[in-house]
Design a protein around this motif. Structure first.
Motif, PDB file in Angstrom:
ATOM      1  N   THR A 126      51.078  48.104  16.715  1.00  0.00           N
ATOM      2  CA  THR A 126      50.550  49.328  16.863  1.00  0.00           C
ATOM      3  C   THR A 126      49.682  48.401  17.465  1.00  0.00           C
ATOM      4  O   THR A 126      48.935  47.863  16.717  1.00  0.00           O
ATOM      5  CB  THR A 126      50.340  50.048  16.216  1.00  0.00           C
ATOM      6  N   TYR A 127      48.328  49.661  18.349  1.00  0.00           N
ATOM      7  CA  TYR A 127      47.220  48.860  18.563  1.00  0.00           C
ATOM      8  C   TYR A 127      46.042  48.611  17.130  1.00  0.00           C
ATOM      9  O   TYR A 127      45.175  48.140  17.052  1.00  0.00           O
ATOM     10  CB  TYR A 127      46.796  50.398  19.314  1.00  0.00           C
ATOM     11  N   SER A 159      40.905  48.002  26.155  1.00  0.00           N
ATOM     12  CA  SER A 159      41.953  49.644  25.736  1.00  0.00           C
ATOM     13  C   SER A 159      43.219  49.361  25.943  1.00  0.00           C
ATOM     14  O   SER A 159      43.772  47.887  25.432  1.00  0.00           O
ATOM     15  CB  SER A 159      42.444  50.222  26.722  1.00  0.00           C
ATOM     16  N   PRO A 160      44.926  49.368  25.098  1.00  0.00           N
ATOM     17  CA  PRO A 160      45.396  49.553  24.465  1.00  0.00           C
ATOM     18  C   PRO A 160      46.475  48.639  26.084  1.00  0.00           C
ATOM     19  O   PRO A 160      46.868  48.313  26.470  1.00  0.00           O
ATOM     20  CB  PRO A 160      46.992  50.472  23.945  1.00  0.00           C
ATOM     21  N   GLU A 161      46.202  50.063  27.275  1.00  0.00           N
ATOM     22  CA  GLU A 161      46.834  49.455  29.039  1.00  0.00           C
ATOM     23  C   GLU A 161      46.910  48.376  29.036  1.00  0.00           C
ATOM     24  O   GLU A 161      47.360  47.501  29.683  1.00  0.00           O
ATOM     25  CB  GLU A 161      46.338  50.406  29.622  1.00  0.00           C
ATOM     26  N   LEU A 178      55.363  51.593  26.247  1.00  0.00           N
ATOM     27  CA  LEU A 178      53.596  52.051  25.917  1.00  0.00           C
ATOM     28  C   LEU A 178      53.619  53.340  25.313  1.00  0.00           C
ATOM     29  O   LEU A 178      53.537  54.401  26.267  1.00  0.00           O
ATOM     30  CB  LEU A 178      52.183  51.230  26.138  1.00  0.00           C
ATOM     31  N   LYS A 234      51.436  56.563  23.632  1.00  0.00           N
ATOM     32  CA  LYS A 234      50.196  56.943  22.291  1.00  0.00           C
ATOM     33  C   LYS A 234      50.995  57.876  22.046  1.00  0.00           C
ATOM     34  O   LYS A 234      51.878  59.096  21.835  1.00  0.00           O
ATOM     35  CB  LYS A 234      49.809  58.027  23.187  1.00  0.00           C
ATOM     36  N   ASP A 294      46.775  56.374  17.500  1.00  0.00           N
ATOM     37  CA  ASP A 294      47.594  55.459  17.852  1.00  0.00           C
ATOM     38  C   ASP A 294      48.648  54.819  18.998  1.00  0.00           C
ATOM     39  O   ASP A 294      48.597  55.377  19.159  1.00  0.00           O
ATOM     40  CB  ASP A 294      48.260  54.889  16.283  1.00  0.00           C
ATOM     41  N   THR A 295      48.594  53.766  19.469  1.00  0.00           N
ATOM     42  CA  THR A 295      49.536  53.209  20.805  1.00  0.00           C
ATOM     43  C   THR A 295      49.876  51.788  20.046  1.00  0.00           C
ATOM     44  O   THR A 295      49.979  51.323  19.511  1.00  0.00           O
ATOM     45  CB  THR A 295      48.395  52.980  21.838  1.00  0.00           C
ATOM     46  N   LEU A 299      53.290  50.149  21.082  1.00  0.00           N
ATOM     47  CA  LEU A 299      53.732  49.053  21.903  1.00  0.00           C
ATOM     48  C   LEU A 299      54.090  48.297  21.154  1.00  0.00           C
ATOM     49  O   LEU A 299      55.208  47.537  20.651  1.00  0.00           O
ATOM     50  CB  LEU A 299      52.611  47.647  22.344  1.00  0.00           C
TER      51      LEU A 299
END
Lengths: 682, 337
Positions: A4-5, A17-19, A35, A37, A41-42, A44
């Motif tokens: 996770t981010y 950003s996470p992206e 990916l 959300k 949190d994000t 991956l």
């Protein structure tokens, strides 16, 4: 592997950003496949290549992110022993525990930490949530902490209920033949000496590196635990998990090999957390260790980088990349870098491995496109070209290429009445019966293909395939390139006087082969009857293939109704020995030929080849060609006879022939037919 | 009447005839019941007995001559009339020609890829499908007991411990390099086998093309340049490429190559999983251990290698959504290519 981010943020400041992070990771070789959300949190999901054991942890990926984003890692100091506090107090109790490792090659490092007076219960929310985001079910605070450490540092741990061990003695040993263990998932597995186990004096209590046993698992009643942190032989773990059909986060890491310097650190960190969250007291630690880690040094000539990549990277940047990846660099004289490889990068062995690191982080997209110098014309083989030419000829003759499976079901051979059981090449590990054997002939597959297509009711099915066949004579496997052909249905021709339907027969297949052989410059080919509608294909007397009309029994077996099927097969390796693809010009005839036709009937047991051959042999010097131009059986011909028209072509090289010159030869041929073959001229 | 004069006359008459009807008039004039030849025949008895025989023969010869001249003219006019008739052809009638067969779409794709690389100077080489464990794994720097082998699940043969069905075309690298010294520019098409469960995108048999270039000073940038030419040739000049670091045991550095999605032009669609990119091949610089295994002197040569699945390329190129169609061999499918 999921990450996770926010978890990454424990180790590094993320300003992207996470992206954008996902994009950068993908282009550095950590392909982000999804990916998502979740709860602020994000998550991956990253595909980790099998060479990177260090990427199976949040710390390892954070280190990578540090190099990609040029941000320093926050918590490098956390990885020092002192940070975890002194774990060997003088008051420590050891409960009489002994650790015994049977073979240090199987288990180079084993540590057992005793923590006493625990209160096992649910984990705090932060821990539960972290694990659940990765899809890991929360069990209790102790088990959750071992998993948390596994995901964070990549080191698998296991906690045993110390009070449930039969005696306070832990052995790391091979299982005995016939031993069994019931695992925490409730399944019971039968073991053998290829499998490494953790055992007390009575029985196995865990499958080393794969999964713990049910009998000693940590439950709400547990008060004292033995916390295991170990390193196992990757090959053993891999064999055992394959043999038992098991997969676990632990085995996934051990079969790749874990960081030898992490086992102790992770165990200290886990102990600290357990004491903190479950209120226990750290007691004695028992070790068995054979670890000797010295950081290897790889020398990299900076010029080699440019030479291999076609891209020049400033040496300063190289050093920076290495440092951010956790590699220490010393610049030697003359542009050579001495790079020390840390324990978590066992994948780096050669200078070229370091060059890949530089290219990865610097960016593959920065490498230019150039075109290499290619020295052409080294034609190692031409077989591919010949096969290509052969396919084009067959296409021009109206045949469609098919590709069928080389693996077949043994019964397919029997159904096509083509069994050769003692010579078959069998597959050891087929997934289904359709993959039982490597086919010894193409014909059954083509037969099945014809049957499949006839169901769609086409006018005809004219197919061929070029593929290998497989036989197992005494020594080794024989692999041969074959051409297979199958014809069924009819040619339809629309004419002003109506439709002509011409059912495909053995003579059509013969015609196709004749055209093919002629075009390939093959001479002296022949077709020899073997009876039962089966013919050998010969070239200069050597058998190169067969052709046959499929019998009624086989047609029925393949559920083919109202159709004949013609099959043929040619060994291409043999055929290619007789190719005559080189051409030489022959002067065109200067003088015209004279053609004389002879029509006659003869008994139908006389073979036309015999007759034509006799005509050729005794037709005189001027005779150039004898060919059958018409044949018929039917109302006008008496029963037991057949009718032919044969054309004789005469030509001289030095003058125009006159009728008078030809007539005596023609007459002689007519008498020959009457005398030798009982032909009646018409 | 003068026989010679008569022959000249008929030739003149025939020359001016342009229709079958006019020819019939000429025929009646000479060969009719009251025609000139009949007239001559009836005059035979009046000829002096000593020349009557010869005269009779001459008349007969002339008669035959006229027969054949008229016959020839008739054939000519008939043929002419047939040709003219074709001017009224209903061209909607089905045309008449021999049917052509066809090449399987997989073979067509292989041929196209081979041609692109052959134009760059590569040669086509093929290898056996039953391989040794050494050529398929060890010689290519793939350890037998390591997770890196998981990508290469393999069919083994009964009764032969070290024989298997090749799980990729790369063993031909080992074979070719063992037998030849660089420079080498080789392309290898062929069948490969993996025990995969069958679905719309997986089969236990499929095709690959392997390519490799070995020489002195072959660089990663050369790999990028060569693959760019390939991708633009096969998918069109607008295609974009992306080189992603990856891991293969037999190359270092390794790369996976994506092209911009040919369905959505990189916008994101169901075919590319909304990513805008499609993975089409794996490649890299040949690992020094591979050179070591084939006995090349250390550091003397460098090279690149790449490999791709033909079915995947063909499915993308033709828009086919189920890999099983290729080997079902339904003629209605095959004849579309």
């Amino acid at each position: 592997m999921k990450i996770t981010y926010n978890w990454l943020k424990d180790f590094i400041n993320l300003k992207i950003s996470p992206e954008s992070l996902a994009e950068k990771l993908t282009l550095a070789g950590l392909e982000v496949v999804s990916l998502e959300k979740v709860k602020g949190d994000t998550v991956l999901e990253i595909e980790i290549t099998s060479n990177r054991l260090d990427w199976l942890s949040v710390l390892g990926i954070a280190r990578e992110v540090s190099a990609i984003t040029q941000e320093k890692l926050k918590l490098s100091s956390q990885l020092k022993f002192s940070h975890f506090g002194n774990s060997t107090k003088s008051s420590a109790k050891d409960f009489g525990l002994k650790v015994q490792v049977e073979d240090k090659k199987d288990c180079p490092f084993y540590s057992g930490r005793i923590i006493s007076g625990l209160k096992v219960g649910p984990s705090p929310v932060w821990l539960k949530e972290k694990l659940e985001l990765l899809g890991c079910r929360s069990v209790n605070n102790v088990v959750d902490i071992t998993n948390y450490i596994l995901f964070t540092y990549g080191q698998p741990l296991h906690a045993f209920d110390l009070d449930l061990l039969s005696q306070k003695q832990v052995q790391v040993r091979r299982a005995l033949k016939g031993e069994e263990i019931t695992l925490i998932d409730g399944e019971t597995k039968l073991l053998d000496p290829e499998i490494l186990v953790i055992a007390d004096l009575k029985k196995p209590i865990a499958l080393a590196g794969i999964m713990g046993g049910k009998a000693t698992e940590v439950t709400a009643q547990t008060r004292n635990i033995l916390l295991e942190s170990a390193i196992f032989n990757p090959v053993l773990i891999r064999r055992a998990k394959q043999k038992l059909g098991l997969q676990s986060e632990s085995a996934y890491r051990f079969e790749r090999g874990v960081d030898p310097q992490m086992a102790q650190l992770a165990s200290c960190q886990a102990q600290r957390l357990i004491c903190q969250l479950a209120g226990g007291t750290a007691q004695a630690v028992k070790f068995s260790s054979n670890l000797k880690f010295t950081s290897p040094v790889i020398k990299l000539d900076a010029q080699e980088v440019d030479k291999l990549l076609g891209l020049s990277i400033p040496v300063k940047r190289m050093v920076q990349i290495f440092n951010q990846l956790g590699l220490k660099v010393k610049a030697l004289a003359s542009g050579v870098l001495a790079v020390s490889i840390p324990s978590f990068r066992a994948d780096l062995k050669l200078p070229v491995d370091l060059i890949e690191e530089l290219a990865r982080i610097y960016g593959y997209d920065k490498i230019p496109q150039t075109f290499p110098e290619i020295i052409p014309g080294k034609n190692i083989t031409q077989a591919h070209d010949i096969v290509g030419g052969l396919k084009n000829i067959l296409v021009a003759l109206g045949l469609q290429e098919v590709i069928t499976y080389s693996l077949i079901d043994r019964t397919l051979l029997a159904r096509a009445q083509m069994q050769q059981p003692e010579k078959l090449v069998e597959i050891l590990n087929p997934l289904s019966r359709e993959q039982e054997i490597l086919r010894p002939t193409l014909l059954p597959s083509l037969m099945r293909c014809v049957a499949f297509n006839l169901n769609q009711q086409p006018e005809k099915v004219n197919i061929f395939e070029v593929a290998h066949t497989f036989l197992a004579p005494e020594a080794g496997v024989q692999e041969n390139l074959f051409l297979g052909l199958a014809l069924s249905g009819s040619n339809t021709c629309l004419t002003p006087s109506g439709v002509i339907k011409d059912q495909l027969s053995l003579l059509h297949l013969k015609g196709i082969l004749e055209r093919l052989f002629e075009k390939l410059g093959v001479k002296d080919f022949d077709f020899l009857s073997q009876g039962h509608n089966k013919f050998d294909i010969l070239i200069k007397g050597e058998k190169v293939g067969v052709m046959l009309g499929v019998n009624a029994g086989v047609l029925k077996e393949f559920e083919i109704k109202n159709h004949q099927v013609i099959l043929g097969e040619v060994n291409l390796a043999k055929l290619f020995l007789y190719l005559g693809v080189e051409r030489k010009f022959c002067a065109l005839p200067k003088y015209p030929p004279i053609a004389r036709d002879i029509s006659f009937i003869m008994k139908d047991n006389i073979l036309i080849n015999d007759l034509v051959k006799k005509m050729q042999d005794s037709g005189g010097q001027l005779l150039r060609v004898v060919k059958v131009v018409d044949y018929y059986q039917g109302k006008q011909i008496p029963a037991g006879f057949k009718g032919f028209t044969v054309s004789c072509v005469y030509r001289a090289e030095d003058r125009t022939l006159t009728e008078a010159e030809v007539t005596p030869f023609y007459n002689a041929t007519c008498s020959l037919l009457q005398e030798c073959f009982g032909a009646k001229l018409r | 009447m003068d026989l010679e004069h008569l022959q000249t006359e008929i030739e003149t008459d025939l020359n001016s005839v342009v229709s079958l009807a006019a020819l019939e008039e000429v025929r009646i004039k000479y060969l009719g019941r009251k025609g000139l030849v009949a007239e001559l025949t009836s005059s035979i008895p009046q000829v002096a007995p000593e020349t009557r025989g010869i005269f009779g023969q001459k008349v007969n010869a002339l008669k035959n001559k006229i027969f054949s001249l008229i016959g020839e003219k008739e054939k000519f006019l008939q043929a002419q009339e047939n040709i003219e008739k074709q001017n009224d052809l209903d061209i909607g009638l089905p045309g008449i020609a021999l049917e052509l067969g066809g090449i399987h779409p997989i073979t067509q794709t292989i041929n196209e890829i081979c041609r692109i690389f052959q134009n760059m100077g590569f040669s086509v080489v093929e290898g056996p499908e039953v391989e040794t464990e050494y050529n398929n794994f060890t010689g290519l720097n793939i350890p037998l007991e390591h997770p890196s082998r998981d990508a290469f699940d393999t069919f083994y043969l009964k009764k032969y411990e070290k024989l298997l069905l090749r799980s990729h075309t790369s063993p031909v690298q080992v074979r070719t390099m063992q037998a030849h010294t660089p420079p080498l520019a080789i392309i290898v098409p062929g069948r490969v086998y993996r025990p995969d469960a069958v679905d719309a995108s997986h089969l236990f048999m499929f095709h690959q093309i392997e390519g490799f270039l070995v020489g002195k000073n072959i660089k990663f940038s050369d790999l990028k340049g060569s693959l760019e030419i390939f991708a633009k040739n096969i998918f069109g000049p607008k295609i974009k490429m992306r080189f992603r670091p990856h891991f293969f045991p037999f190359t270092e550095p390794s790369v996976e190559v994506d092209i911009s999605c040919i369905i959505c032009q990189g916008q994101g669609c169901s075919v590319c999983g909304r990513k805008g990119w499609l993975e089409i091949l794996g490649a890299g610089l040949i690992h020094p251990n591979v050179f070591k295994h084939v006995g090349y002197p250390s550091g003397k040569y460098s090279g690149f290698a790449f490999g791709m699945g033909i079915e995947r390329i063909a499915m993308l190129k033709y828009g086919i959504n189920d890999i099983r169609l290729f080997f079902e061999n339904d003629l209605r499918f095959l004849k579309q290519f």
